[in-house]
Write an enzyme that holds these catalytic residues in place. Structure first.
Site, PDB file in Angstrom:
ATOM      1  N   GLY A 112     -11.117  -6.182   0.739  1.00  0.00           N
ATOM      2  CA  GLY A 112     -10.344  -5.374  -0.205  1.00  0.00           C
ATOM      3  C   GLY A 112     -10.773  -3.933  -0.347  1.00  0.00           C
ATOM      4  O   GLY A 112     -10.515  -3.319  -1.384  1.00  0.00           O
ATOM      5  N   SER A 113     -11.366  -3.344   0.687  1.00  0.00           N
ATOM      6  CA  SER A 113     -11.758  -1.932   0.530  1.00  0.00           C
ATOM      7  C   SER A 113     -10.519  -1.077   0.294  1.00  0.00           C
ATOM      8  O   SER A 113     -10.555  -0.116  -0.486  1.00  0.00           O
ATOM      9  CB  SER A 113     -12.561  -1.429   1.733  1.00  0.00           C
ATOM     10  N   ASN A 114      -9.410  -1.411   0.932  1.00  0.00           N
ATOM     11  CA  ASN A 114      -8.172  -0.639   0.711  1.00  0.00           C
ATOM     12  C   ASN A 114      -7.606  -0.892  -0.679  1.00  0.00           C
ATOM     13  O   ASN A 114      -7.143   0.038  -1.344  1.00  0.00           O
ATOM     14  CB  ASN A 114      -7.125  -0.978   1.779  1.00  0.00           C
ATOM     15  N   ASN A 144       2.621  -1.454   4.252  1.00  0.00           N
ATOM     16  CA  ASN A 144       1.441  -2.100   4.824  1.00  0.00           C
ATOM     17  C   ASN A 144       0.607  -1.063   5.552  1.00  0.00           C
ATOM     18  O   ASN A 144       1.132  -0.054   6.029  1.00  0.00           O
ATOM     19  CB  ASN A 144       1.884  -3.183   5.818  1.00  0.00           C
ATOM     20  N   MET A 179      -3.034 -11.288   4.887  1.00  0.00           N
ATOM     21  CA  MET A 179      -2.949 -11.883   6.220  1.00  0.00           C
ATOM     22  C   MET A 179      -1.790 -12.873   6.397  1.00  0.00           C
ATOM     23  O   MET A 179      -1.884 -13.806   7.186  1.00  0.00           O
ATOM     24  CB  MET A 179      -4.290 -12.569   6.573  1.00  0.00           C
ATOM     25  N   ARG A 180      -0.711 -12.652   5.659  1.00  0.00           N
ATOM     26  CA  ARG A 180       0.471 -13.503   5.835  1.00  0.00           C
ATOM     27  C   ARG A 180       1.690 -12.653   6.132  1.00  0.00           C
ATOM     28  O   ARG A 180       1.777 -11.527   5.664  1.00  0.00           O
ATOM     29  CB  ARG A 180       0.786 -14.302   4.573  1.00  0.00           C
ATOM     30  N   HIS A 204      -1.962  -0.706   8.831  1.00  0.00           N
ATOM     31  CA  HIS A 204      -2.357  -1.420  10.047  1.00  0.00           C
ATOM     32  C   HIS A 204      -3.318  -0.543  10.863  1.00  0.00           C
ATOM     33  O   HIS A 204      -3.056   0.646  11.073  1.00  0.00           O
ATOM     34  CB  HIS A 204      -1.125  -1.774  10.888  1.00  0.00           C
TER      35      HIS A 204
HETATM   36  C1  GRF Z   1      -7.762  -3.199   7.257  1.00  0.00           C
HETATM   37  O1  GRF Z   1      -8.329  -2.876   8.496  1.00  0.00           O
HETATM   38  C2  GRF Z   1      -6.268  -3.007   7.283  1.00  0.00           C
HETATM   39  O2  GRF Z   1      -5.868  -1.947   8.090  1.00  0.00           O
HETATM   40  C3  GRF Z   1      -5.796  -4.320   7.831  1.00  0.00           C
HETATM   41  O3  GRF Z   1      -6.637  -5.286   7.239  1.00  0.00           O
HETATM   42  C4  GRF Z   1      -7.913  -4.681   6.960  1.00  0.00           C
HETATM   43  C5  GRF Z   1      -8.257  -4.947   5.529  1.00  0.00           C
HETATM   44  O4  GRF Z   1      -9.486  -4.384   5.179  1.00  0.00           O
HETATM   45  N1  GRF Z   1      -4.401  -4.559   7.543  1.00  0.00           N
HETATM   46  P1  GRF Z   1      -9.957  -4.320   3.673  1.00  0.00           P
HETATM   47  O5  GRF Z   1      -9.979  -5.762   3.157  1.00  0.00           O
HETATM   48  O6  GRF Z   1      -8.978  -3.482   2.922  1.00  0.00           O
HETATM   49  O7  GRF Z   1     -11.310  -3.705   3.704  1.00  0.00           O
END
Ligand code: GRF
Length: 202
Positions: free
Chosen positions: A14-16, A119, A96-97, A121
């Site tokens: 969940g860093s994003n 999203n 992841m779905r 990617h």
């Molecule tokens: C990231 O690399 C994002 O681009 C991909 O999944 C990963 C999630 O990373 N869709 P985080 O859990 O947000 O660190």
């Protein structure tokens, strides 16, 4: 410029997601993160989001051996749980779905002609879709890779591209170096994308 209420969907670290939660707090007059939806009970992001005071809906995928029905049930549970948050946008952050066309139709916006679901990617789409964007780009030996923000449709990492940013792959890079350079770009570009959406500059 209407205020935007986001739900974030995540499955892992969940860093994003945490980056967007922090960014929403810095821009509280423009947009908010109302809820985090997680499909995995042990996703580390759950604890972190709760610590930051964000409501979390944990909705595990239950497999009964009938994939289509299981997906339908799972998505219905998500939709029901979202009702009380009155959200207008969804930001996927390591979710992841694949969301179904039926689910996405709930977020279709006629004015922009797109689903209000975005999203992130870790590759320059349409190259290297799928769950291993970094690894696939790295082992393909590309000299330049990048990060893509796109609107979501029911394909795998498909849907109209909204924003892309490149980063270099140096000859001496390990996969870890490559990923950590990309992660920095992820956090920058997701902020930029949300800001553009918030200001209706799509
Ligand atoms: C990231 O690399 C994002 O681009 C991909 O999944 C990963 C999630 O990373 N869709 P985080 O859990 O947000 O660190």
């Amino acid at each position: 410029m209407a205020f935007k209420r986001f739900a974030i969907f995540a499955s892992g670290v969940g860093s994003n997601a945490l980056n967007l939660i922090a960014y929403a707090r810095e821009n509280a007059n423009q947009f908010s993160v109302e809820v985090l939806v997680a499909d995995k009970e042990d996703a580390p992001v759950i604890i972190e989001a709760k610590r930051l005071g964000i409501p979390v809906e944990v909705i595990p995928f239950i497999s009964t051996g009938s994939p289509k029905l299981d997906k339908k049930n799972h998505e219905e549970k998500i939709l029901n749980s979202l009702k009380k948050y009155n959200i207008s946008w969804i930001a996927l952050a390591g979710y992841m779905r694949i969301l179904s066309a039926d689910f996405l139709a709930n977020f279709y916006d006629k004015e922009i002609g797109k689903n209000k679901v975005i999203n992130i990617h870790p590759s320059l789409l349409p190259s290297f879709p799928g769950k291993d964007g970094y690894r696939d780009a790295f082992f393909a030996g590309v000299p330049v890779s990048g990060i893509t923000i796109h609107f979501v449709d029911s394909g795998i990492d498909a849907g109209p591209i909204f924003l892309q940013k490149t980063f270099e792959r140096y000859p001496s890079d390990t996969l870890e170096d490559f990923i950590s350079r990309g992660k920095k770009i992820e956090h920058e570009i997701y902020r930029e994308a949300i800001k553009l959406l918030a200001e209706d500059r799509i």
